[in-house]
Design a protein around this motif. Structure first.
Motif, PDB file in Angstrom:
ATOM      1  N   LEU A 121     111.120 -13.686  13.430  1.00  0.00           N
ATOM      2  CA  LEU A 121     110.443 -12.840  14.250  1.00  0.00           C
ATOM      3  C   LEU A 121     108.870 -12.983  14.296  1.00  0.00           C
ATOM      4  CD1 LEU A 121     111.826  -9.515  13.278  1.00  0.00           C
ATOM      5  CD2 LEU A 121     112.642 -10.835  14.931  1.00  0.00           C
ATOM      6  N   ASP A 122     108.410 -12.623  15.401  1.00  0.00           N
ATOM      7  CA  ASP A 122     106.842 -13.098  15.812  1.00  0.00           C
ATOM      8  C   ASP A 122     105.812 -12.537  14.638  1.00  0.00           C
ATOM      9  OD1 ASP A 122     107.668 -14.107  18.154  1.00  0.00           O
ATOM     10  OD2 ASP A 122     106.960 -12.257  19.408  1.00  0.00           O
ATOM     11  N   THR A 123     104.933 -13.278  14.311  1.00  0.00           N
ATOM     12  CA  THR A 123     103.643 -12.879  13.965  1.00  0.00           C
ATOM     13  C   THR A 123     102.627 -12.539  14.973  1.00  0.00           C
ATOM     14  OG1 THR A 123     104.066 -14.296  11.610  1.00  0.00           O
ATOM     15  CG2 THR A 123     101.897 -13.636  12.276  1.00  0.00           C
ATOM     16  N   TYR A 124     101.703 -11.303  14.467  1.00  0.00           N
ATOM     17  CA  TYR A 124     100.695 -10.884  15.342  1.00  0.00           C
ATOM     18  C   TYR A 124      99.398 -11.037  14.946  1.00  0.00           C
ATOM     19  CZ  TYR A 124     104.800  -8.555  17.688  1.00  0.00           C
ATOM     20  OH  TYR A 124     105.833  -8.369  18.333  1.00  0.00           O
ATOM     21  N   PHE A 125      98.537 -11.590  15.642  1.00  0.00           N
ATOM     22  CA  PHE A 125      97.202 -12.063  15.304  1.00  0.00           C
ATOM     23  C   PHE A 125      96.692 -10.981  16.112  1.00  0.00           C
ATOM     24  CE2 PHE A 125      93.354 -14.786  15.918  1.00  0.00           C
ATOM     25  CZ  PHE A 125      92.333 -13.906  15.326  1.00  0.00           C
ATOM     26  N   ALA A 126      96.216  -9.627  15.434  1.00  0.00           N
ATOM     27  CA  ALA A 126      95.768  -8.471  16.247  1.00  0.00           C
ATOM     28  C   ALA A 126      94.377  -8.298  16.246  1.00  0.00           C
ATOM     29  CB  ALA A 126      96.448  -7.078  15.639  1.00  0.00           C
ATOM     30  N   ILE A 127      93.713  -8.032  17.369  1.00  0.00           N
ATOM     31  CA  ILE A 127      92.283  -8.237  17.270  1.00  0.00           C
ATOM     32  C   ILE A 127      91.973  -6.840  18.030  1.00  0.00           C
ATOM     33  CG2 ILE A 127      90.285  -8.949  18.497  1.00  0.00           C
ATOM     34  CD1 ILE A 127      91.332 -11.401  18.598  1.00  0.00           C
ATOM     35  N   SER A 128      90.799  -5.911  17.473  1.00  0.00           N
ATOM     36  CA  SER A 128      90.602  -4.498  17.964  1.00  0.00           C
ATOM     37  C   SER A 128      89.688  -4.607  19.228  1.00  0.00           C
ATOM     38  CB  SER A 128      89.845  -3.898  16.924  1.00  0.00           C
ATOM     39  OG  SER A 128      89.554  -2.553  17.352  1.00  0.00           O
ATOM     40  N   PRO A 129      89.887  -4.041  20.359  1.00  0.00           N
ATOM     41  CA  PRO A 129      89.003  -4.229  21.544  1.00  0.00           C
ATOM     42  C   PRO A 129      87.807  -3.509  21.131  1.00  0.00           C
ATOM     43  CG  PRO A 129      90.529  -2.489  21.607  1.00  0.00           C
ATOM     44  CD  PRO A 129      91.131  -3.186  20.539  1.00  0.00           C
ATOM     45  N   ILE A 130      86.736  -3.796  22.028  1.00  0.00           N
ATOM     46  CA  ILE A 130      85.651  -3.217  21.891  1.00  0.00           C
ATOM     47  C   ILE A 130      85.567  -1.725  22.617  1.00  0.00           C
ATOM     48  CG2 ILE A 130      83.238  -3.148  22.751  1.00  0.00           C
ATOM     49  CD1 ILE A 130      83.250  -6.040  22.952  1.00  0.00           C
ATOM     50  N   PRO A 131      85.353  -0.717  21.594  1.00  0.00           N
ATOM     51  CA  PRO A 131      85.396   0.812  22.208  1.00  0.00           C
ATOM     52  C   PRO A 131      84.706   1.119  23.469  1.00  0.00           C
ATOM     53  CG  PRO A 131      84.849   0.645  19.725  1.00  0.00           C
ATOM     54  CD  PRO A 131      84.837  -0.586  20.277  1.00  0.00           C
ATOM     55  N   ASP A 132      85.457   1.724  24.292  1.00  0.00           N
ATOM     56  CA  ASP A 132      85.064   1.815  25.701  1.00  0.00           C
ATOM     57  C   ASP A 132      83.406   2.736  25.618  1.00  0.00           C
ATOM     58  OD1 ASP A 132      87.067   0.965  26.667  1.00  0.00           O
ATOM     59  OD2 ASP A 132      88.188   2.796  26.900  1.00  0.00           O
ATOM     60  N   ASP A 133      83.414   3.746  24.384  1.00  0.00           N
ATOM     61  CA  ASP A 133      82.231   4.285  24.615  1.00  0.00           C
ATOM     62  C   ASP A 133      81.177   3.691  23.933  1.00  0.00           C
ATOM     63  OD1 ASP A 133      83.083   4.225  22.007  1.00  0.00           O
ATOM     64  OD2 ASP A 133      83.025   6.560  21.534  1.00  0.00           O
ATOM     65  N   TRP A 134      81.077   2.365  23.577  1.00  0.00           N
ATOM     66  CA  TRP A 134      80.101   1.668  22.981  1.00  0.00           C
ATOM     67  C   TRP A 134      78.963   1.382  23.960  1.00  0.00           C
ATOM     68  CZ3 TRP A 134      81.364  -2.602  18.979  1.00  0.00           C
ATOM     69  CH2 TRP A 134      81.896  -1.998  17.749  1.00  0.00           C
ATOM     70  N   THR A 135      77.848   1.509  23.804  1.00  0.00           N
ATOM     71  CA  THR A 135      76.597   1.114  24.621  1.00  0.00           C
ATOM     72  C   THR A 135      76.531  -0.315  24.741  1.00  0.00           C
ATOM     73  OG1 THR A 135      74.842   1.087  22.991  1.00  0.00           O
ATOM     74  CG2 THR A 135      75.433   3.122  23.798  1.00  0.00           C
ATOM     75  N   LYS A 136      75.683  -0.789  25.870  1.00  0.00           N
ATOM     76  CA  LYS A 136      75.398  -2.033  25.972  1.00  0.00           C
ATOM     77  C   LYS A 136      74.901  -2.944  24.867  1.00  0.00           C
ATOM     78  CE  LYS A 136      72.994  -5.351  28.935  1.00  0.00           C
ATOM     79  NZ  LYS A 136      71.945  -5.373  30.286  1.00  0.00           N
TER      80      LYS A 136
END
Length: 599
Positions: A395-410
């Motif tokens: 079965l697949d191995t997943y290399f998971a990356i957390s997205p940048i939160p939508d509420d983060w400032t520039k």
């Protein structure tokens, strides 16, 4: 970090410091005394694997045992006592076997199993995470669905039926959570984190269940729809309780203290190094690496307009400014806000080809995918490797990356992207995927001992992943780019800092200011990375040192084998051999490869 040390570690927080399985209602009968020691050990090992899976069905699914896919864990007093009683019985049976009469491989497995049994008992009776850590329950609720739906180990209708049964049981799990947790013992940061993650269970339903619900018809579809509706209400009720009751009344201390820390560290690592020795080695390595980084900074900054002073014998302030100026050259090159996952995919292709071209280690053909991290697992680490369970093959191995939160400032986003610049994305990919966790996990799954596969050592896994960062860099990856070496050493400083930070927080009572100084000044981390690590250090204990202790033991093992083999040493053969043992604690690999006693 790999998921069995993050996602599964959260799911299995009740069962001690390592991963493990469960079983049918009655363990096999004790073998006759006339049987060999190895036969008696196999009977004990099989009994543990079987019974543990039944007691921990959510973990069993992740590990690849699908007999209990329609159940979730019982965290009531009765359910907890069943695990303790079972562990004590197995420990008695195990200790009755003369370990010296076992094969060397079984001697290793016996010590690993003994440690797991002791840690299960210790966690239930002494550490008692079930009474103060809401992450235990949140991880189980999310894992109950995710472990079923993320991989295609069975036809979708079958998995949907199992998911239906589990969704029906999650409200009872929430009730156990409310009954078991003592707000006076719950740390505020734990309560706040789980309050933010609670809705992630429904995100899993939206992602995995709803789009496939049409594959069920009749009574099965009716039951699924009812389970989803009831779960939505339960999650809403749970959110109200979290926001109105748990968070306002959470008064516990996230610091576990020296006594509990030392006990947990010993069981989590199975290392010969004490807390004090780990601290001393980490501080010495911190000084050495900063010195090497200054040497690189002098090279890349020499002759550059506006470069800071670069004396041969710098003050601490001069060294700091020079390294920061050199790192600025790397920070400028980073992916766009929405380009991190694509950058990781490209890095994975490049790293895999490099490993093959340089004959560093044999590369398996097991599938690996780069994905966005599921919402219920966000908030602890930026990335992880989620390998399939040792009982699931192909079965697949997943290399998971957390997205940048939508509420983060520039500004927050820019801080994150400077930390995870283009060179760092390559290093993260090396660590999590190739030739780090993904490769190591694929090898581990091939080892014939099911017990060792289930109790795969986090110390080995994290140590190997950090070891490969240096291996790839010193082998010429990225065309010997000095800035890549500089960023790799900075990444290694994070490993060193993890070990120092964990002790500082849980034993020495560090403040946030002390922790941030270590991370932002001593190890050059950006503010967003350091702030996230401060949260992680509060939410976990005795896991952050696995990186540093593991890589130190990996280096020690290679030195010992090089000394034994001399001119005959071959790096690819060495790496293949190290990985062939199925990822036990590193000290056992060193003992097996150098013919030392198994201790």
């Amino acid at each position: 970090m790999r998921a069995s040390l993050l996602a599964l570690a959260t799911v299995l927080a009740l069962s001690g410091c390592q991963t493990a399985p469960v079983a049918t209602d009655a363990p096999p009968a004790m073998p006759a005394p006339s049987q060999t020691a190895d036969a008696r050990f196999k009977a004990v090992s099989d009994a543990w694997l079987d019974r543990w899976m039944a007691l921990n069905p959510v973990a069993a699914t992740q590990l690849g045992d699908h007999r209990f896919d329609d159940r979730i864990d019982d965290l009531s007093a009765t359910g907890r006592q069943q695990l303790v009683d079972f562990s004590r019985d197995l420990l008695t049976r195990l200790d009755a076997i003369d370990r010296t009469q076992l094969t060397r491989e079984n001697q290793v497995d016996a010590l690993i199993l003994r440690n797991q049994l002791q840690s299960d008992i210790w966690n239930m009776e002494t550490f008692q995470s079930w009474a103060w850590d809401p992450q235990v329950y949140n991880g189980l609720a999310g894992g109950a669905i995710y472990n079923l739906m993320a991989r295609e180990f069975a036809p979708m209708p079958q998995r949907l039926k199992s998911a239906t049964a589990r969704m029906e049981q999650i409200p009872a799990l929430f009730a156990q959570m409310r009954a078991n947790l003592d707000p006076a013992r719950v740390p505020l940061i734990h309560a706040q984190t789980v309050a933010k993650q609670n809705a992630g269970v429904l995100q899993l339903v939206d992602e995995f269940i709803t789009p496939n619900a049409g594959q069920l018809t009749g009574a099965d579809r009716t039951r699924l729809d009812a389970a989803v509706a009831n779960l939505k209400k339960a999650v809403a009720d749970q959110q109200t309780w979290l926001d109105k009751t748990l968070v306002p009344n959470a008064k516990g201390d996230f610091r576990i203290g020296a006594k509990l820390y030392d006990q947990k560290l010993q069981m989590a690592l199975m290392s010969s190094l004490s807390r004090q020795e780990i601290g001393e080695r980490a501080k010495a390595e911190l000084s050495r690496v900063r010195g090497e980084m200054y040497g690189i900074a002098r090279t890349v900054l020499k002759g550059r307009k506006g470069a800071p002073p670069l004396p041969a014998n710098p003050t601490d302030d001069q060294r700091q400014k020079a390294i920061e100026a050199a790192l600025e050259l790397a920070y400028r090159d980073h992916p766009a806000r929405d380009g991190v996952v694509d950058a990781a995919k490209a890095a994975l292709t490049q790293a895999t080809q490099f490993v093959r071209d340089r004959n560093l280690v044999s590369v398996p053909n097991d599938p690996v995918k780069v994905i966005l991290m599921p919402e219920f697992q966000r908030g602890v680490a930026v990335a992880y490797c989620d390998s399939p369970g040792p009982l699931d093959k192909g079965l697949d191995t997943y290399f998971a990356i957390s997205p940048i939160p939508d509420d983060w400032t520039k500004e927050q986003t820019e801080s994150f992207l400077r930390e995870y610049n283009s060179r760092m994305i390559h290093l993260l990919t090396i660590h999590e995927a190739m030739p780090g966790h993904y490769l190591e996990g694929a090898y581990s799954a091939r080892y014939p001992s099911t017990l060792r596969g289930v109790l795969r050592s986090g110390l080995f896994a994290e140590g190997w992943a950090v070891y490969t960062e240096n291996l790839m860099t010193t082998s010429g990856y990225m065309n010997n780019d000095p800035l890549f070496r500089l960023v790799q050493l900075k990444f290694y400083l994070r490993t060193i800092g993890n070990a120092i930070l964990d002790q500082g927080v849980h034993v020495d009572g560090w403040s946030r200011e002390q922790a941030m100084h270590l991370m932002m000044h001593d190890t050059f981390q950006q503010e967003r990375e350091a702030a996230g690590k401060w949260v992680r250090a509060q939410l976990s204990s005795a896991q952050l040192p696995t990186y540093f202790v593991g890589v130190q033991e990996q280096y020690d093992t290679r030195k010992a084998v090089e000394a034994k083999e001399g001119a005959a040493f071959n790096v690819k053969a060495y790496h293949d051999k190290v990985l062939s043992y199925g990822a036990p604690p590193v000290r056992f690999v060193r003992e097996l490869m150098t013919d030392q006693p198994i201790e």
